[in-house]
Write an enzyme that holds these catalytic residues in place. Structure first.
Site, mmCIF file in Angstrom:
data_model
loop_
_atom_site.group_PDB
_atom_site.id
_atom_site.type_symbol
_atom_site.label_atom_id
_atom_site.label_comp_id
_atom_site.label_asym_id
_atom_site.label_seq_id
_atom_site.Cartn_x
_atom_site.Cartn_y
_atom_site.Cartn_z
ATOM 1 N N HIS A 197 -33.722 -3.127 31.712
ATOM 2 C CA HIS A 197 -34.690 -2.457 32.581
ATOM 3 C C HIS A 197 -34.186 -2.341 34.009
ATOM 4 O O HIS A 197 -34.421 -1.353 34.689
ATOM 5 C CB HIS A 197 -36.023 -3.195 32.542
ATOM 6 C CG HIS A 197 -36.583 -3.286 31.156
ATOM 7 N ND1 HIS A 197 -37.634 -4.073 30.828
ATOM 8 C CD2 HIS A 197 -36.217 -2.680 30.016
ATOM 9 C CE1 HIS A 197 -37.890 -3.962 29.546
ATOM 10 N NE2 HIS A 197 -37.028 -3.125 29.031
ATOM 11 N N CYS A 210 -33.400 17.446 26.948
ATOM 12 C CA CYS A 210 -33.515 16.425 28.001
ATOM 13 C C CYS A 210 -32.641 15.201 27.750
ATOM 14 O O CYS A 210 -32.766 14.201 28.452
ATOM 15 C CB CYS A 210 -34.970 16.017 28.193
ATOM 16 S SG CYS A 210 -35.730 15.331 26.714
HETATM 17 C C1 PEP Z 1 -33.475 11.261 23.969
HETATM 18 O O1 PEP Z 1 -33.641 10.550 22.986
HETATM 19 O O2 PEP Z 1 -32.573 12.100 24.074
HETATM 20 C C2 PEP Z 1 -34.380 11.143 25.134
HETATM 21 C C3 PEP Z 1 -34.301 11.983 26.126
HETATM 22 O O3 PEP Z 1 -35.247 10.099 25.163
HETATM 23 P P1 PEP Z 1 -34.840 8.611 25.487
HETATM 24 O O4 PEP Z 1 -33.435 8.628 26.034
HETATM 25 O O5 PEP Z 1 -35.841 8.119 26.471
HETATM 26 O O6 PEP Z 1 -34.935 7.950 24.157
#
Ligand code: PEP
Ligand code: MG
Length: 755
Positions: A367, A680
């Site tokens: 974290h 993303c």
């Molecule tokens: C992903 O899995 O690509 C994502 C953007 O979510 P996280 O990295 O928070 O799992």
């Protein structure tokens, strides 16, 4: 039995007088060895000092040939003295010459001495040298004598650490106090920082080692231990988990040690030899630290760490020192060094002065690493024993790109890094100049660049980067940095601040993605064999709808009168999306009935990060308002490769056909159904990834804030149609390799694109 003359207390008192005498360092050392030899009724007493080149040099002796002083040098894998240094443990032998490690040095004339007692000169668990006594007769030194010699060695440790002996050394052969070090760790947060060490848990500097009155010191120690025990009991009783750091398990370990007779007896014995209470604590702490550094058993190491923390607490208790450095005492260019720390503790530092972070533990998914990235400071984790190697104020360089740490760097390294920092600043200025320029490729494609965020500290990044909005707001981060469940009002207040900061720009809130590696310190964790594929994200949300419902309510209330975008993580089947959507609609109806101002518009989408959804696009796309591709998890599940496991996470290339093919299909389907698709995952945050994604048809990317500049600079120079013409055939018929990275790099080079 032959006992020590006058005992250790008399010796310590005499040593204190010698330490205060205005004599040269060599004279002082010479007097010390004479005193120790006399006190211990030994014919020989010698001091060996560990040098920066890793060898041990004889610095003073009583009893061996004086000509050997500063001439006898040995490696730490050589002889008994080397063994004491490398094991950081006393060696007590009545017949030294029969020991397999014995090595004879003719220049010293030591062949006539049979018994040998060597103790390490330790400071914070690090060996600074070796103190030896020897006798002609076969003699076994008593436990009290071993203890007394160890106590005495603390005085020498202070003398060496003070730097007083450096004047006696040849260049390159100085005592190994505060040596230069190049340490390797794991890169946690990109960036380069030059600055000065600030110890998150500052070591208490002991000024007075030698007791005036032993009984008083014993009482001070006993009182401090009683307070410490009461504190630990209270923490356990209250179920306190301060800053997500001291889990119940750690507190239980604290309690066990606080009541451990062995630990207490060792400290009391040390004080009984004539040390002050704090010096007694340090004596025993240094031993256990040395053990910790040499232990390979992870459980034992963990417990020794706990014991070390507890000893620090005890020390602070004795000295009445505050825990963390005060905010206003922080130097400019502060590099915080800690064994491990919680995210909230990092947020407590003054952001303007904080440049970097170095941790002994802490992997990229911890974290605190997430917060370091949000703060934009350079961070490196998993740096072995860093807290034992540094002193407050030491110059240090943190390279959060390579994962290296340069402690007390030489001038050439420092100037090379200073140059890199200047270069980065210059590049940042160039990106800054592009901030308000629309992101349009050379052939006229508009690309929406958004940022990923999750904490209040992320919000200034919207204006700094000129991003079009927030493409992924990871709501779980607020939960992860908190010490208890954020109440609905706290959630609401964060969401409102986010929407305020975004002004009219869109923000996509993702509902809680907890579970898996995203653990909440205050929530009961369930043992799962495969947490990444376990009870997490929307699965947990739908099974415990109370949590999700209150979050949705907070989101709806926060956006009163404004547009709101909500998406669900880890959707695996369309029904999960339907159920999530039904929860939102239920909450909307509830708020409407109670006369609340509703959002101007609510769009509901899903993350596409579980491969099963790839085969439900025709069912899913008509239902959603938008999709966001989570390439981090999609990659992890497509390749069955744990994203958090460094041993395998780099094994496969995301720029490879098995993932680029479905990514292209998703973009095409989105277009066919008229539904916006964003990507993303981290893939979008590298210029080469963004180049590829735009070629595959993506028109909206959500990036780590620091990636906006380089990605935008590249996109402004990109001919997207040309890239598509090159990349499509590579994906359809790869030239014998699964990874197409090299071919894309060649294309970029030919086009003059900065990757
Ligand atoms: C992903 O899995 O690509 C994502 C953007 O979510 P996280 O990295 O928070 O799992
Ligand atoms: Mg994900």
């Amino acid at each position: 039995m032959r006992g020590a003359l006058g005992g250790p207390r008399v010796l310590l008192r005499r040593l204190r007088e010698v330490m205060a005498e205005p004599v040269s360092a060599q004279e002082r050392l010479d007097k010390i060895v004479v005193l120790i030899a006399a006190n211990m009724v030994a014919e020989v007493c010698s001091v060996y000092v560990l040098r920066v080149d890793g060898t041990l040099e004889l610095y003073a002796t009583e009893g061996l040939k004086r000509e050997a002083v500063h001439l006898t040098v040995m490696r730490t894998d050589e002889g008994l003295v080397g063994l004491v240094a490398s094991q950081a443990n006393p060696i007590n032998l009545s017949d030294a010459q029969s020991h397999p490690a014995y090595s004879y040095r003719p220049e010293t004339g030591e062949e006539i001495y049979h018994s040998f007692l060597g103790v390490p000169i330790l400071r914070a668990g690090n060996t600074l040298g070796v103190l030896v006594v020897q006798n002609r007769a076969h003699r076994t030194y008593s436990e009290e004598e071993v203890e007394a010699l160890q106590t005495t060695s603390m005085v020498l440790a202070e003398m060496i650490a003070s730097g007083e002996l450096s004047a006696l050394a040849l260049p390159g052969a100085e005592p190994a106090v505060r040596p230069r070090k190049n340490l390797a760790g794991a890169a946690l947060s990109e960036g380069i920082a030059l600055g000065h060490v600030v110890l998150h848990e500052p070591r208490v500097a002991i000024k007075n080692f030698i007791a005036d009155d032993v009984q008083t010191e014993l009482k001070r120690l006993d009182d401090a231990i009683a307070t410490l025990r009461a504190d630990v009991d209270l923490m356990l009783e209250r179920g306190e988990v301060s800053d997500g750091q001291e889990s119940r398990e750690v507190l239980e370990a604290y309690r066990m040690f606080a009541h451990d007779r062995g630990w207490l007896d060792r400290m009391r014995e040390a004080v009984a030899t004539g040390l002050t209470a704090e010096a007694g604590v340090e004596r025993v702490q240094s031993d256990s630290r040395a053990r910790m550094l040499r232990s390979t058993d992870p459980y034992l190491r963990e417990r020794l760490h706990d014991l070390d923390d507890l000893a620090n607490r005890l020390m602070r208790q004795l000295m009445g020192v505050e825990h963390a450095p005060r905010r206003d005492q922080l130097p400019d260019n502060a590099i915080v060094v800690a064994r491990m720390m919680g995210p909230a503790a990092l947020l407590d530092y003054d952001r303007k002065r904080l440049r970097g972070l170095i941790l002994e533990e802490g992997g990229p998914t911890s974290h605190v690493a997430i917060v370091a990235r949000a703060l934009g400071i350079a961070a490196v984790g998993e740096v072995e024993n860093i807290t034992g190697l540094v002193e407050s104020g030491d110059p240090v360089i943190v390279d959060g790109i390579s994962g290296e740490v340069f402690l007390r760097p030489p001038p050439d390294i420092e100037s090379a890094y200073a140059e890199r920092v200047r270069l980065r600043a210059r590049r940042q200025a160039q990106y800054q100049a592009l901030r308000d320029k629309p992101c349009v490729t050379k052939d006229g494609r508009h690309i929406q660049l958004l940022i990923n965020a999750g904490l209040l500290v992320d919000l200034p990044h919207i204006a700094e980067t000129g991003a079009a909005g927030i493409g992924l707001f990871r709501t779980e981060l607020q939960f992860m940095v908190a010490t208890s469940f954020p109440r609905i009002n706290e959630q609401l207040s964060l969401y409102r601040s986010v929407l305020d900061a975004a002004e009219k720009r869109p923000v996509t809130f993702r509902t809680l993605d907890i579970g898996g590696d995203k653990v909440l310190p205050y929530m009961r964790a369930f043992e799962e064999e495969n947490p990444a594929m376990g009870w997490r994200a929307i699965r947990l949300g739908l099974d415990r709808p109370g949590l999700m419902r209150s979050q949705i309510r907070a989101l709806l209330k926060a956006s009163s009168g404004r547009a709101l975008k909500i998406m669900f993580p880890m959707v695996a089947v369309v029904e999960e999306f339907d159920q999530g959507k039904a929860l939102v609609e239920h909450e909307l109806t509830h708020l409407r009935r109670h006369g609340h101002i509703l959002p101007e518009r609510v769009e509901i989408g899903a993350m596409l990060e579980v491969p099963s959804l790839l085969y439900q696009l025709d069912e899913l796309l008509p239902r959603v308002d938008f999709l966001s591709v989570g390439s981090n998890d999609l990659f992890q599940f497509l390749y069955a490769v744990d994203r958090g496991n460094a041993r395998v996470s780099g094994r496969f290339d995301p720029l490879s056909t098995p993932i680029l093919r479905p990514l292209r299909d998703i973009a095409a389907k989105g277009e066919a159904y008229g539904k916006p698709i964003t990507l993303c995952g981290e893939l979008a945050s590298t210029p080469i990834g963004a180049l590829t994604l735009v070629a595959l048809g993506y028109r909206a990317l959500s990036l780590t804030p620091s990636a906006v500049g380089p990605v935008k600079a590249m996109l402004l120079d990109l001919d997207a149609a040309k890239a598509k013409a090159v990349i499509d055939p590579l994906i359809d018929a790869p030239a014998g390799t699964v990874s197409v990275r090299h071919r894309i790099e060649m294309f970029a080079a030919a086009e003059g694109l900065q990757l």
